[in-house]
Motif scaffolding. Structure first.
Motif, PDB file in Angstrom:
ATOM      1  N   LYS A  72       7.012   3.257   7.440  1.00  0.00           N
ATOM      2  CA  LYS A  72       7.765   3.271   8.545  1.00  0.00           C
ATOM      3  C   LYS A  72       7.894   2.106   9.473  1.00  0.00           C
ATOM      4  CE  LYS A  72       6.455   7.946   8.877  1.00  0.00           C
ATOM      5  NZ  LYS A  72       5.243   9.150   9.273  1.00  0.00           N
ATOM      6  N   GLY A  73       8.569   1.912  10.524  1.00  0.00           N
ATOM      7  CA  GLY A  73       8.712   0.605  11.298  1.00  0.00           C
ATOM      8  C   GLY A  73       8.990  -0.514  10.677  1.00  0.00           C
ATOM      9  N   GLY A  74       8.147  -1.553  10.934  1.00  0.00           N
ATOM     10  CA  GLY A  74       8.196  -3.083  10.283  1.00  0.00           C
ATOM     11  C   GLY A  74       8.060  -2.772   8.797  1.00  0.00           C
ATOM     12  N   ILE A  75       7.072  -1.790   8.312  1.00  0.00           N
ATOM     13  CA  ILE A  75       6.834  -1.786   7.063  1.00  0.00           C
ATOM     14  C   ILE A  75       7.819  -1.486   5.950  1.00  0.00           C
ATOM     15  CG2 ILE A  75       5.187  -0.631   5.239  1.00  0.00           C
ATOM     16  CD1 ILE A  75       3.458   0.187   7.857  1.00  0.00           C
ATOM     17  N   PHE A  76       8.944  -0.812   6.619  1.00  0.00           N
ATOM     18  CA  PHE A  76       9.891  -0.182   5.468  1.00  0.00           C
ATOM     19  C   PHE A  76      10.788  -1.035   4.702  1.00  0.00           C
ATOM     20  CE2 PHE A  76      14.362   1.029   4.562  1.00  0.00           C
ATOM     21  CZ  PHE A  76      14.057   2.222   3.786  1.00  0.00           C
ATOM     22  N   GLU A  77      11.238  -2.285   5.511  1.00  0.00           N
ATOM     23  CA  GLU A  77      12.007  -3.154   4.651  1.00  0.00           C
ATOM     24  C   GLU A  77      11.203  -3.982   3.745  1.00  0.00           C
ATOM     25  OE1 GLU A  77      14.998  -3.786   4.344  1.00  0.00           O
ATOM     26  OE2 GLU A  77      15.527  -2.046   5.755  1.00  0.00           O
ATOM     27  N   ASP A 118      14.759   5.482  -0.731  1.00  0.00           N
ATOM     28  CA  ASP A 118      14.682   5.524   0.656  1.00  0.00           C
ATOM     29  C   ASP A 118      13.580   6.590   1.359  1.00  0.00           C
ATOM     30  OD1 ASP A 118      16.215   3.415   0.678  1.00  0.00           O
ATOM     31  OD2 ASP A 118      17.846   4.031   2.352  1.00  0.00           O
ATOM     32  N   GLY A 119      14.071   8.005   0.937  1.00  0.00           N
ATOM     33  CA  GLY A 119      13.150   8.950   1.486  1.00  0.00           C
ATOM     34  C   GLY A 119      11.750   9.027   0.907  1.00  0.00           C
ATOM     35  N   ILE A 120      11.525   8.517  -0.534  1.00  0.00           N
ATOM     36  CA  ILE A 120      10.242   8.421  -0.929  1.00  0.00           C
ATOM     37  C   ILE A 120       9.392   7.442  -0.209  1.00  0.00           C
ATOM     38  CG2 ILE A 120       8.848   7.537  -2.957  1.00  0.00           C
ATOM     39  CD1 ILE A 120      11.167   8.941  -4.738  1.00  0.00           C
ATOM     40  N   ASN A 134       0.662  -1.179   0.028  1.00  0.00           N
ATOM     41  CA  ASN A 134       0.132  -0.046  -0.187  1.00  0.00           C
ATOM     42  C   ASN A 134       0.867   1.241   0.116  1.00  0.00           C
ATOM     43  OD1 ASN A 134      -2.761   0.765  -0.039  1.00  0.00           O
ATOM     44  ND2 ASN A 134      -2.493   1.788   1.981  1.00  0.00           N
ATOM     45  N   VAL A 135       1.918   1.171   0.516  1.00  0.00           N
ATOM     46  CA  VAL A 135       3.029   2.136   0.766  1.00  0.00           C
ATOM     47  C   VAL A 135       3.533   2.421  -0.846  1.00  0.00           C
ATOM     48  CG1 VAL A 135       5.186   3.118   1.512  1.00  0.00           C
ATOM     49  CG2 VAL A 135       3.514   2.070   3.119  1.00  0.00           C
ATOM     50  N   VAL A 136       3.796   1.384  -1.484  1.00  0.00           N
ATOM     51  CA  VAL A 136       4.559   1.741  -2.933  1.00  0.00           C
ATOM     52  C   VAL A 136       3.527   1.771  -4.007  1.00  0.00           C
ATOM     53  CG1 VAL A 136       5.881   0.300  -4.563  1.00  0.00           C
ATOM     54  CG2 VAL A 136       6.246  -0.188  -2.120  1.00  0.00           C
ATOM     55  N   LEU A 137       2.238   1.407  -3.809  1.00  0.00           N
ATOM     56  CA  LEU A 137       1.297   1.560  -4.920  1.00  0.00           C
ATOM     57  C   LEU A 137       1.224   2.973  -5.508  1.00  0.00           C
ATOM     58  CD1 LEU A 137      -1.504  -1.058  -4.445  1.00  0.00           C
ATOM     59  CD2 LEU A 137       0.125  -1.241  -6.490  1.00  0.00           C
ATOM     60  N   PRO A 138       1.123   4.002  -4.538  1.00  0.00           N
ATOM     61  CA  PRO A 138       1.025   5.574  -4.883  1.00  0.00           C
ATOM     62  C   PRO A 138       2.054   5.772  -5.907  1.00  0.00           C
ATOM     63  CG  PRO A 138       1.059   5.262  -2.620  1.00  0.00           C
ATOM     64  CD  PRO A 138       0.973   3.918  -2.957  1.00  0.00           C
ATOM     65  N   VAL A 139       3.234   5.419  -5.459  1.00  0.00           N
ATOM     66  CA  VAL A 139       4.416   6.045  -6.247  1.00  0.00           C
ATOM     67  C   VAL A 139       4.578   5.418  -7.613  1.00  0.00           C
ATOM     68  CG1 VAL A 139       6.819   6.144  -6.115  1.00  0.00           C
ATOM     69  CG2 VAL A 139       5.694   6.248  -4.102  1.00  0.00           C
ATOM     70  N   SER A 140       4.336   3.970  -7.838  1.00  0.00           N
ATOM     71  CA  SER A 140       4.553   3.340  -8.979  1.00  0.00           C
ATOM     72  C   SER A 140       3.186   3.735 -10.040  1.00  0.00           C
ATOM     73  CB  SER A 140       4.533   1.656  -8.911  1.00  0.00           C
ATOM     74  OG  SER A 140       3.332   1.213  -7.951  1.00  0.00           O
ATOM     75  N   PHE A 141       2.301   3.647  -9.205  1.00  0.00           N
ATOM     76  CA  PHE A 141       0.874   4.193 -10.120  1.00  0.00           C
ATOM     77  C   PHE A 141       0.863   5.411 -10.627  1.00  0.00           C
ATOM     78  CE2 PHE A 141      -2.478   0.766 -10.924  1.00  0.00           C
ATOM     79  CZ  PHE A 141      -1.692  -0.401 -10.310  1.00  0.00           C
ATOM     80  N   PHE A 142       1.736   6.509  -9.777  1.00  0.00           N
ATOM     81  CA  PHE A 142       1.734   7.815 -10.268  1.00  0.00           C
ATOM     82  C   PHE A 142       2.521   7.776 -11.625  1.00  0.00           C
ATOM     83  CE2 PHE A 142       3.945  11.896 -10.424  1.00  0.00           C
ATOM     84  CZ  PHE A 142       2.808  12.781 -10.741  1.00  0.00           C
ATOM     85  N   ILE A 143       3.766   7.313 -11.448  1.00  0.00           N
ATOM     86  CA  ILE A 143       4.420   7.310 -12.632  1.00  0.00           C
ATOM     87  C   ILE A 143       3.702   6.292 -13.946  1.00  0.00           C
ATOM     88  CG2 ILE A 143       6.794   6.413 -13.741  1.00  0.00           C
ATOM     89  CD1 ILE A 143       7.760   6.564 -10.640  1.00  0.00           C
TER      90      ILE A 143
END
Length: 450
Positions: free
Chosen positions: A128-133, A119-121, A56-65
């Motif tokens: 954050k937390g356990g979601i990052f890796e 990383d920053g994106i 869910n964290v990654v989708l908005p970035v990849s889908f925006f592009i």
């Protein structure tokens, strides 16, 4: 024969034509949405509930592009539909060539930036937390395939603009089915975890693009471009970008919404609330497939007939699309109000998520029966080439109402304020769209013989 296919948009009965266009679009969206839905179920059950939040964290970035491709596709397809309606085939060919060039240049540039500042994106979008890796693993692999997805999304709208809805449907179904097969192999059989989920997604984009290339180089398409059509033409680029900016702005606002929602919910309820939102988001993609299918089917019909100045057919198309979409949206609402607990348990057995997500989901879909007016109304202005009202109405729900509400209401009502922002923004956006749509129809949809 191919030419006759596009000309059908101006001659066949509207109800029959809308069904002919909307059913394949709906099936394609359904299969694509099922892919996202089942993919999430696989990830939740085979990797863990935190993996759902990571995607869910990654989708908005990849889908925006990738949405650059959709934006260029819809903007250019509006031109193509009107050009075909006016028998200007050279403009249609030039527009398609410019769409390909724009999609490649812009998406490759953004993917490069996205990988450099990964990383920053990820952190800014709630990783954050356990979601990052797990989010980083998924992000880096999926981003490599995003330009392929962008080309697929662009070309899909062009196929539909040609009056070939079945092939547009196939283009959506093929990668969805292949992704699920590879999910099973890479995650369940080979135990590749998040990397397996990411590679399944990326490879499915490549399979989709291969099918689309076959469509355009075979005799199935009437748009036979050559290298001369790939050279950018400023007037066409300007028209593509002005209309496509509507779609891109909508996806940009969606991405900003994810940014705010993931961060606000993480602060208010932790990983459980982020996961709850992820499940509701997947259901938004899935459950609204018939309404979105009607909207997609509506676009080429309205655009073609507006270009041919058949205003009575444009008005009939508009009224029929709203009626069909409203009925379907009401059916979706009924199902989701009755079975939210069962739906949640398909994604995860996490007790905290199962106790929270059903009530959240009910609020997310509370105003669904009226959403047809907002979706079709905003799409109408895009179909007829009026970029400014299309942009403003498209942004009204999330940009003008929803984002301000989720920033204000939680200060007074906590996490509950986040969830009630969904129906409030739906109602406000629908009222605004209905007003401007009604004014536009009365003013400009006047038959030529009047």
């Amino acid at each position: 024969m191919a030419k006759d296919s596009s000309q059908d948009l101006g001659t066949q009965p509207i109800s029959k034509l809308l069904i002919k266009q909307a059913v394949p679009a709906s099936i394609g969206i359904l299969v694509m949405s099922l892919n996202i839905l089942v993919d999430t179920i696989f990830v939740g059950n085979w990797i863990g509930s935190t993996a759902i939040a990571a995607i869910n964290v990654v989708l908005p970035v990849s889908f925006f592009i990738a949405a650059l491709g959709m934006a260029i596709g819809i903007g250019g397809s509006s031109i193509i539909s009107r050009a075909l309606g006016g028998n200007n085939y050279e403009k249609a060919l030039k527009t398609f060539g410019n769409q390909i060039t724009l999609t490649l240049v812009l998406t490759l540039s953004l993917v490069t930036v996205g990988l450099l500042f990964a990383d920053g994106i990820i952190e800014s979008f709630g990783g954050k937390g356990g979601i990052f890796e797990p989010a980083k693993i998924y992000y880096e692999i999926v981003l490599y395939g995003v330009p392929l997805l962008a080309l697929c999304m662009m070309a899909n709208t062009v196929i539909r603009a040609e009056g070939k809805p079945k092939f547009a449907m196939y283009a959506m179904m093929i990668p969805s089915v292949s992704n699920l097969i590879m999910d099973y192999i890479f995650i369940y059989v080979m135990d590749f975890g998040m990397a397996g989920a990411a590679w399944a997604t990326t490879l499915s984009y490549g399979i989709c693009l291969a099918f689309i290339i076959w469509f355009f180089v075979s005799k199935k398409s009437e748009l036979k471009i050559d290298f001369a059509h790939l050279g950018l033409n400023f007037p066409i680029v300007k028209e593509i970008t002005s209309l496509g900016f509507v779609t891109l702005s909508r996806q940009a606002v969606v991405s900003v919404t994810y940014l705010f929602m993931n961060n606000i919910l993480f602060d208010l309820g932790g990983e459980t609330s982020v996961t709850s939102y992820a499940i509701a988001g997947r259901m938004l993609m899935f459950a609204m497939f018939p309404v979105l299918g009607v909207t997609q089917g509506f676009l080429p019909i309205a655009g073609f007939n507006y270009g041919a100045e058949n205003y009575h057919r444009v008005k009939e198309t508009l009224n029929t699309a709203i009626k069909y979409a409203a009925i379907l949206a009401t059916l979706v609402f009924i199902v989701l109000m009755i079975f939210p607990e069962s739906i949640t348990r398909m994604f995860t057995t996490d007790a905290d998520v199962v106790s929270q997500a059903p009530n959240d989901m009910r609020w997310v879909f509370a105003a669904t029966p009226i959403i047809a007016w907002q979706l079709i109304g905003a799409a109408y202005f895009q179909a007829i080439g009026k970029a400014v009202p299309a942009l403003l109405l498209t942004l009204s729900r999330q940009g003008f109402f929803f984002i301000p509400l989720i920033l204000i209401l939680p200060k007074f009502y906590g996490e509950f304020g986040v969830w009630i922002s969904f129906p409030i923004s739906d109602v406000l956006a629908t009222i605004v769209t209905a007003y401007f749509l009604n004014r536009e129809v009365k003013k400009n949809l006047i038959p030529k013989d009047v």
